[in-house]
Design a protein around this motif. Structure first.
Motif, mmCIF file in Angstrom:
data_model
loop_
_atom_site.group_PDB
_atom_site.id
_atom_site.type_symbol
_atom_site.label_atom_id
_atom_site.label_comp_id
_atom_site.label_asym_id
_atom_site.label_seq_id
_atom_site.Cartn_x
_atom_site.Cartn_y
_atom_site.Cartn_z
ATOM 1 N N LYS A 153 -30.798 68.068 40.362
ATOM 2 C CA LYS A 153 -29.746 67.044 40.426
ATOM 3 C C LYS A 153 -28.575 67.536 41.272
ATOM 4 N N MET A 154 -28.233 68.820 41.097
ATOM 5 C CA MET A 154 -27.166 69.398 41.901
ATOM 6 C C MET A 154 -27.527 69.331 43.385
ATOM 7 N N ARG A 155 -28.764 69.720 43.721
ATOM 8 C CA ARG A 155 -29.191 69.700 45.123
ATOM 9 C C ARG A 155 -29.122 68.291 45.691
ATOM 10 N N SER A 156 -29.560 67.316 44.923
ATOM 11 C CA SER A 156 -29.547 65.930 45.394
ATOM 12 C C SER A 156 -28.135 65.486 45.758
ATOM 13 N N TYR A 157 -27.164 65.838 44.909
ATOM 14 C CA TYR A 157 -25.786 65.411 45.168
ATOM 15 C C TYR A 157 -25.195 66.145 46.373
ATOM 16 N N TYR A 158 -25.323 67.466 46.397
ATOM 17 C CA TYR A 158 -24.683 68.235 47.473
ATOM 18 C C TYR A 158 -25.327 67.952 48.829
ATOM 19 N N GLU A 159 -26.618 67.697 48.842
ATOM 20 C CA GLU A 159 -27.238 67.311 50.114
ATOM 21 C C GLU A 159 -26.744 65.934 50.555
ATOM 22 N N LYS A 160 -26.497 65.058 49.602
ATOM 23 C CA LYS A 160 -25.987 63.717 49.920
ATOM 24 C C LYS A 160 -24.625 63.801 50.614
ATOM 25 N N ILE A 161 -23.803 64.764 50.217
ATOM 26 C CA ILE A 161 -22.474 64.872 50.841
ATOM 27 C C ILE A 161 -22.474 65.809 52.048
ATOM 28 N N GLY A 162 -23.669 66.312 52.420
ATOM 29 C CA GLY A 162 -23.769 67.004 53.697
ATOM 30 C C GLY A 162 -24.064 68.487 53.679
ATOM 31 N N TYR A 163 -24.356 69.061 52.497
ATOM 32 C CA TYR A 163 -24.601 70.500 52.419
ATOM 33 C C TYR A 163 -26.087 70.790 52.220
ATOM 34 N N PRO A 164 -26.726 71.524 53.138
ATOM 35 C CA PRO A 164 -28.113 71.928 52.909
ATOM 36 C C PRO A 164 -28.204 72.839 51.688
ATOM 37 N N VAL A 165 -29.210 72.625 50.844
ATOM 38 C CA VAL A 165 -29.412 73.442 49.648
ATOM 39 C C VAL A 165 -30.835 73.994 49.672
ATOM 40 N N TYR A 166 -30.960 75.317 49.553
ATOM 41 C CA TYR A 166 -32.271 75.974 49.559
ATOM 42 C C TYR A 166 -32.489 76.707 48.246
ATOM 43 N N PHE A 167 -33.747 76.666 47.765
ATOM 44 C CA PHE A 167 -34.128 77.361 46.539
ATOM 45 C C PHE A 167 -34.915 78.616 46.891
ATOM 46 N N SER A 168 -34.658 79.698 46.143
ATOM 47 C CA SER A 168 -35.329 80.968 46.431
ATOM 48 C C SER A 168 -36.828 80.894 46.180
ATOM 49 N N ASN A 169 -37.274 80.015 45.301
ATOM 50 C CA ASN A 169 -38.706 79.922 44.993
ATOM 51 C C ASN A 169 -39.448 78.984 45.936
ATOM 52 N N GLU A 170 -38.783 78.537 46.979
ATOM 53 C CA GLU A 170 -39.417 77.646 47.963
ATOM 54 C C GLU A 170 -39.313 78.238 49.366
ATOM 55 N N GLU A 171 -39.523 79.570 49.433
ATOM 56 C CA GLU A 171 -39.401 80.284 50.711
ATOM 57 C C GLU A 171 -38.031 80.043 51.341
ATOM 58 N N GLY A 172 -37.020 80.008 50.468
ATOM 59 C CA GLY A 172 -35.664 79.732 50.935
ATOM 60 C C GLY A 172 -35.140 80.743 51.919
ATOM 61 N N SER A 173 -35.509 82.026 51.755
ATOM 62 C CA SER A 173 -34.997 83.053 52.668
ATOM 63 C C SER A 173 -35.480 82.821 54.095
ATOM 64 N N GLU A 174 -36.729 82.357 54.239
ATOM 65 C CA GLU A 174 -37.251 82.062 55.580
ATOM 66 C C GLU A 174 -36.529 80.864 56.189
ATOM 67 N N LYS A 175 -36.216 79.882 55.361
ATOM 68 C CA LYS A 175 -35.495 78.700 55.856
ATOM 69 C C LYS A 175 -34.077 79.068 56.271
ATOM 70 N N ILE A 176 -33.437 79.970 55.514
ATOM 71 C CA ILE A 176 -32.109 80.449 55.882
ATOM 72 C C ILE A 176 -32.181 81.179 57.222
ATOM 73 N N ARG A 177 -33.179 82.014 57.375
ATOM 74 C CA ARG A 177 -33.325 82.824 58.591
ATOM 75 C C ARG A 177 -33.436 81.956 59.842
ATOM 76 N N ARG A 178 -34.075 80.821 59.707
ATOM 77 C CA ARG A 178 -34.245 79.927 60.868
ATOM 78 C C ARG A 178 -32.922 79.336 61.350
ATOM 79 N N LEU A 179 -31.871 79.455 60.531
ATOM 80 C CA LEU A 179 -30.566 78.902 60.905
ATOM 81 C C LEU A 179 -29.737 79.865 61.753
ATOM 82 N N PHE A 180 -30.178 81.126 61.878
ATOM 83 C CA PHE A 180 -29.343 82.162 62.485
ATOM 84 C C PHE A 180 -29.118 81.986 63.983
ATOM 85 N N LYS A 181 -30.079 81.399 64.680
ATOM 86 C CA LYS A 181 -30.039 81.397 66.144
ATOM 87 C C LYS A 181 -28.732 80.822 66.683
#
Length: 295
Positions: A127-155
């Motif tokens: 529920k928290m992710r749904s709200y914060y993404e709605k207002i514009g903040y990407p939210v990643y979970f550690s159990n969903e390969e979140g670290s790899e998704k974060i890494r792709r943002l570095f470029k």
């Protein structure tokens, strides 16, 4: 005279990246007289006859800076927060987000320890992710390969990490760059509450971007922000404020306030509004500060 970026500051030396080569430099003596302190991330003009004997001559315009970690010209801030051990805190999350917004740094939220969470807590996080993404903040979970998704943002970005002590900042950084070998658990305590200033900050090149190699900070106070600036750091408040009766509505006691209306209907999260009111009081009651900040 060349122009480069400071990637490390240590013992009075500034290490500058210029076209892929690193030059060791010192700041000109008049920097101290002018109360100018270069930071890691700063773009500077410098001169050097070799790679170990150069001088910083001029600071180029700085778009933003953080004190902890001491880094300038930041593009991306990864807010690492746990859902358990320690418990998730809307208040602390919003403190980080408000600070990043005020510095024009793009926030990303990373939630850790979902493998330890109950079904009830996971539902709360969704529920928290749904709200914060709605207002514009990407939210990643550690159990969903979140670290790899974060890494792709570095470029092409300069990224810093922040979050509560014990939330998993060091674990995340170690996953992204194992050679860092940050001490998990201990490093958070050592770096939290201002004690981390003995550790130098260095920018590492990862996937075409620069990443600060420190977990950053774990507590935060609004030392610079005014009460007039505060509501502008909540994206959903900015959107709703267009329909408030008063142009500079503070969304507290004013009549016909669209923000309060949307809180009452649930469109704006009550926790966010409660945190806003608390931050407002903190800033209002803040003791006056004399401006000793280095320019």
């Amino acid at each position: 005279m060349w122009q480069g970026q400071i990637i490390k500051a240590l013992s009075g030396f500034y290490y500058i990246d210029y076209k892929g080569s690193i030059y060791q430099t010192r700041a000109r003596g008049n920097f101290r007289n002018r109360k100018i302190t270069p930071l890691v991330g700063d773009f500077v003009a410098f001169e050097s006859t070799n790679k170990t004997d150069g001088y910083v001559l001029e600071m180029l315009p700085r778009k933003n800076e953080l004190i902890r970690p001491a880094v300038a010209n930041i593009d991306l801030g990864v807010v690492v927060t746990s859902c358990v051990e320690p418990l998730f805190s809307f208040n602390l999350l919003d403190r980080f987000l408000v600070t990043l917004e005020s510095k024009k740094i793009k926030p990303v939220i990373y939630i850790t320890k979902l493998d330890l969470a109950s079904a009830e807590v996971i539902e709360k996080m969704e529920k928290m992710r749904s709200y914060y993404e709605k207002i514009g903040y990407p939210v990643y979970f550690s159990n969903e390969e979140g670290s790899e998704k974060i890494r792709r943002l570095f470029k092409n970005q300069l990224t810093v990490f922040m979050g509560q002590s014990g939330a998993g900042k060091s674990t995340l950084l170690n996953e992204i760059l194992p050679e860092l070998d940050l001490e998990v658990g201990v490093i958070s305590n050592a770096l939290g509450r201002g004690k981390h200033t003995t550790r130098h900050v260095e920018l590492l090149t990862i996937d075409g971007g620069l990443v600060a190699d420190t977990p950053g900070f774990s507590s935060i106070e609004f030392l610079e922000m005014s009460v007039e600036e505060l509501p502008k750091q909540f994206p959903e408040f900015v959107r709703a404020a267009e329909h408030c009766k008063f142009r500079e509505c503070q969304h507290r006691k004013e009549p016909k306030c669209q923000v309060k209306e949307e809180v009452s209907t649930g469109e704006i999260l009550a926790n966010r509004y409660d945190n806003y009111l608390q931050f407002y009081e903190e800033i209002s009651n803040r003791k006056p500060m004399y401006n000793k900040k280095n320019k």
